[in-house]
Design a protein around this motif. Sequence first.
Motif, short mmCIF file in Angstrom:
data_model
loop_
_atom_site.label_atom_id
_atom_site.label_comp_id
_atom_site.label_asym_id
_atom_site.label_seq_id
_atom_site.Cartn_x
_atom_site.Cartn_y
_atom_site.Cartn_z
N LEU A 129 8.19 -1.01 8.93
CA LEU A 129 8.80 -0.77 7.53
C LEU A 129 7.78 -1.13 6.43
O LEU A 129 7.73 -0.26 5.51
N GLU A 130 6.64 -1.95 6.72
CA GLU A 130 5.90 -2.21 5.72
C GLU A 130 4.76 -0.94 5.67
O GLU A 130 4.40 -0.48 4.49
N ARG A 131 4.72 -0.24 6.72
CA ARG A 131 4.11 0.85 6.90
C ARG A 131 4.66 2.21 6.49
O ARG A 131 4.27 3.22 6.41
N GLY A 132 5.87 1.97 6.09
CA GLY A 132 6.80 3.34 5.59
C GLY A 132 7.32 4.12 6.67
O GLY A 132 7.60 5.31 6.53
N ILE A 133 7.41 3.37 7.84
CA ILE A 133 8.09 4.26 8.97
C ILE A 133 9.53 3.67 9.04
O ILE A 133 9.93 2.60 9.24
N LEU B 236 0.61 4.26 6.29
CA LEU B 236 0.64 4.49 7.84
C LEU B 236 -0.56 3.85 8.48
O LEU B 236 -0.40 3.47 9.86
N HIS B 237 -1.60 3.74 8.00
CA HIS B 237 -2.90 3.20 8.84
C HIS B 237 -3.18 1.89 8.15
O HIS B 237 -4.00 1.12 9.15
N PRO C 67 -4.69 1.69 14.20
CA PRO C 67 -5.42 2.83 14.99
C PRO C 67 -4.37 3.90 15.40
O PRO C 67 -4.81 4.91 16.02
N GLY C 68 -2.88 3.30 15.66
CA GLY C 68 -1.98 4.51 16.07
C GLY C 68 -1.70 4.14 17.64
O GLY C 68 -1.09 5.09 18.15
N GLY C 69 -2.26 3.36 18.35
CA GLY C 69 -2.01 3.08 19.87
C GLY C 69 -0.91 2.24 20.11
O GLY C 69 -0.14 1.83 19.32
N VAL D 287 0.97 -1.20 -0.04
CA VAL D 287 0.00 0.03 -0.19
C VAL D 287 1.03 1.27 0.04
O VAL D 287 1.97 1.30 0.89
N PRO D 288 0.52 2.35 -0.92
CA PRO D 288 1.54 3.33 -0.86
C PRO D 288 1.29 4.49 0.29
O PRO D 288 0.44 4.27 1.22
#
Length: 583
Positions: free
Chosen positions: A228-232, A126-127, A159-161, A120-121
């Motif tokens: 890393l898959e999230r782009g972080i 991120l989400h 969700p970012g938690g 996912v780009p």
Amino acid sequence: MGLLSSLPPHRRGGALSGGWQWSFLDVVWAVFLLAVVVFLALVFTPRRGGGDPLSVARSGGAAAVPPCAASEVDLLPCEDPRRSSRLSREMNYYRERHCPARGEAPACLVPPPSGYRVPVPWPESLHKIWHDNMPYGKIAERKGHQGWMKHEGAYFIFPGGGTMFPDGAEQYIEKLSQYVPLKTGVLRTGLDMGCGVASFGGFLLKENIMTLSFAPRDSHKSQIQFALERGIPAFLLMLGTRRLPFPAQSFDFVHCSRCLIPFTAYNGSYLIEVDRLLRPGGYLIISGPPVRWKKQEKEWDELQVMAGALCYKLMTVDGNTAIWKKPAEASCLPNQNEFGLDLCSTNDDPDEAWYFKLKKCVGKVSMVEEIAIGSIPRWPDRLSKPSARASLINNGVNLFEVDTQKWVRRVSYYKKSLGVKLGTTHIRNVMDMNAFLGGFAAAIVSDPVWVMNVVPARKPLTLGVIYDRGLIGVYHDWCEPFSTYPRTYDLIHADAIDSLINDPISGTSRCDLFDVMLEMDRILRPEGTAVIRGSPDVIDKAAQVAQSVRWNALVHESEPESGSTEKILVATKTFWKLPLTSQ
């Protein structure tokens, strides 16, 4: 005459007169002797590459490298639990890097898992990410109630938690911002220890803060892989017996949210290492144990006392979150303290951090006040201004300016003439394998990317200058595998690739170009891009290896100003899958 008389009568005359007469028996013997000679030649004559496809590819042939088994989709050569389980557990030694000896690592192409698809780009990643790219639900099952991640249909949702901020990283960041200037440009580089799936670092990105998150390979299996898959920005790492592979006084803040690091154990070795990494005037943030934690009152008291011995100022204790500020001037040591803390000798280089054992003393660092928070320019000004540390390098300020302008021109050439998709949604995670002063990363800072700047451990230790610019990176030796999961980078850039494998003094090769490019293939995502620069003969060999690892590659002339001494290989990793018969 003895030999002649031993021949049959019909061959004696022929031999003397030149009229050779062949019988059926002669023919049989001749064929037999020829077969013996051919057999011995095949057995005892050295054959280049040994004949198997892998050896042929290693020696420069075009044979295809075989795929690894389906069970190796997440191959981590230096963090292999099968090897680690036999090692000492003292100070978590067994969870640090332990690489196989040269030639022992699997020499094969790591396959993607079944159902893998192009990630996912960013920023959508991120989400959410594709479930099948990492079909491991243990974190979702155990941490879903804390908001880490959830499995919904074809996706993992984030969700970012976190354990210490179940209501979300954004709310937690707002809380910290009451005490730490996270939204003013004063802080730029952070280290998140024991990061989970790195939501804290991910949500700090919109504040223009570049947080390098790390965690070890553990029972959760893939937390860094998820990050890393999230782009972080994230890195596989364990604080155990060695210094972390970063330069001294590099991070503007260090964060631990329930990282469970016993900071005061082993004569305070771990807090001393945090102090080595933290920039003067920087912030130490610890949420969770032992801060006001039941049954850890002793550890909490010791942490406060040791931080005080380092002259850190306790700014606040908000619930289970404690925040200290490191002094912006030279260390207050030596002083009277119950931990026996003292300064290291002048022989200790605090920037040495590649397989370097932890010290039980505090290192002396030059130019402390010049690189302190408040003295170093705010972001983004610090990106383009050479720091005081750059002046420690011979002709460093001039080198900084030349390197910066050189990479502006080169990146423009990559985009306009070579078709490299920088600046598009195709590229998010970028690695520069030979970063020097970070000029390549600085040239693409406005693109939607982050860059892992790697400074080879045997080259000059310039990584501190990179951190002063507000960029991040690590030390590494490219004759060993990198500490990351497979399929974690969209673009890998290798300038002067031959210098990564040659000894800087003797010039002899310490490892093979084949092995370095095989490692690049492991960590490159399917349909990812590799850009390799080098002399024409090295690039010719790299093109052969690229064919062996199934890359689609083209060799280009370098920029006009670079002359004819260099060529550039631009390659795309093909998206292949294991045949059904081998799954």
